[in-house]
Scaffold this motif. Sequence first.
Motif, PDB file in Angstrom:
ATOM      1  N   GLY A  62      -1.597 -33.584 -27.967  1.00  0.00           N
ATOM      2  CA  GLY A  62      -2.043 -32.650 -26.936  1.00  0.00           C
ATOM      3  C   GLY A  62      -2.409 -31.267 -27.437  1.00  0.00           C
ATOM      4  N   ALA A  63      -2.821 -31.161 -28.688  1.00  0.00           N
ATOM      5  CA  ALA A  63      -3.216 -29.855 -29.222  1.00  0.00           C
ATOM      6  C   ALA A  63      -4.492 -29.379 -28.537  1.00  0.00           C
ATOM      7  CB  ALA A  63      -3.418 -29.945 -30.729  1.00  0.00           C
ATOM      8  N   PRO A  64      -4.625 -28.082 -28.332  1.00  0.00           N
ATOM      9  CA  PRO A  64      -5.838 -27.540 -27.710  1.00  0.00           C
ATOM     10  C   PRO A  64      -7.066 -27.778 -28.594  1.00  0.00           C
ATOM     11  CG  PRO A  64      -4.111 -25.866 -27.843  1.00  0.00           C
ATOM     12  CD  PRO A  64      -3.631 -27.048 -28.613  1.00  0.00           C
ATOM     13  N   LEU A  65      -8.215 -27.956 -27.966  1.00  0.00           N
ATOM     14  CA  LEU A  65      -9.451 -28.220 -28.687  1.00  0.00           C
ATOM     15  C   LEU A  65      -9.780 -27.111 -29.689  1.00  0.00           C
ATOM     16  CD1 LEU A  65     -11.829 -30.083 -29.138  1.00  0.00           C
ATOM     17  CD2 LEU A  65     -12.994 -28.952 -27.233  1.00  0.00           C
ATOM     18  N   SER A  66      -9.562 -25.859 -29.310  1.00  0.00           N
ATOM     19  CA  SER A  66      -9.860 -24.754 -30.233  1.00  0.00           C
ATOM     20  C   SER A  66      -9.005 -24.856 -31.495  1.00  0.00           C
ATOM     21  CB  SER A  66      -9.641 -23.404 -29.548  1.00  0.00           C
ATOM     22  OG  SER A  66      -8.303 -23.298 -29.086  1.00  0.00           O
ATOM     23  N   PHE A  67      -7.742 -25.219 -31.344  1.00  0.00           N
ATOM     24  CA  PHE A  67      -6.856 -25.407 -32.502  1.00  0.00           C
ATOM     25  C   PHE A  67      -7.377 -26.549 -33.366  1.00  0.00           C
ATOM     26  CE2 PHE A  67      -3.391 -27.716 -34.512  1.00  0.00           C
ATOM     27  CZ  PHE A  67      -2.773 -26.706 -35.249  1.00  0.00           C
ATOM     28  N   ILE A  68      -7.732 -27.669 -32.734  1.00  0.00           N
ATOM     29  CA  ILE A  68      -8.208 -28.836 -33.470  1.00  0.00           C
ATOM     30  C   ILE A  68      -9.471 -28.499 -34.259  1.00  0.00           C
ATOM     31  CG2 ILE A  68      -9.177 -31.158 -33.197  1.00  0.00           C
ATOM     32  CD1 ILE A  68      -7.257 -31.517 -30.799  1.00  0.00           C
ATOM     33  N   LEU A  69     -10.385 -27.759 -33.665  1.00  0.00           N
ATOM     34  CA  LEU A  69     -11.627 -27.398 -34.354  1.00  0.00           C
ATOM     35  C   LEU A  69     -11.360 -26.517 -35.570  1.00  0.00           C
ATOM     36  CD1 LEU A  69     -13.972 -26.759 -31.302  1.00  0.00           C
ATOM     37  CD2 LEU A  69     -14.005 -28.720 -32.874  1.00  0.00           C
ATOM     38  N   ILE A  70     -10.484 -25.545 -35.419  1.00  0.00           N
ATOM     39  CA  ILE A  70     -10.169 -24.649 -36.535  1.00  0.00           C
ATOM     40  C   ILE A  70      -9.461 -25.404 -37.649  1.00  0.00           C
ATOM     41  CG2 ILE A  70      -8.758 -22.662 -37.234  1.00  0.00           C
ATOM     42  CD1 ILE A  70      -9.389 -21.521 -34.373  1.00  0.00           C
TER      43      ILE A  70
END
Length: 130
Positions: A62-70
């Motif tokens: 459930g990590a946020p998309l912004s975290f996953i992208l970075i």
Amino acid sequence: MTASIGAVFLMLCLLLIKHMFADYYLQTPKMLSGRGEYFHLGRAQHAAVHVVGSVVVFLVFGAPLSFILIVGALEWFIHFNIDFIKASYSDKKRLEPTQPAFWRAAGLDQLMHNLTYVAMVWAWVTFAAA
């Protein structure tokens, strides 16, 4: 920090399992050839396979998309360069699997990837865990 110890270990285990498949089962001949060249499309694709696996792991948690992208962009860059350094060194030294230095280079490569996963899990605990 709200992540449980169990979640941390599970995430780390999943990233390590992902690594084993991406490094040892999913590499194509294109990914394995010419790895001593820096701008190598096969290495870029190999690093991308790793990122796709990590994205799946972070989505499960459930990590946020912004975290996953970075984290995905950082993992791609780090994995690409770790593999280049090992390949370049191995090519320059003309290392073969029969030489101890070959296995030291392979072991250091794997250690650096594993430490990358430790850093990724730390980043999840610090910045993204709910």
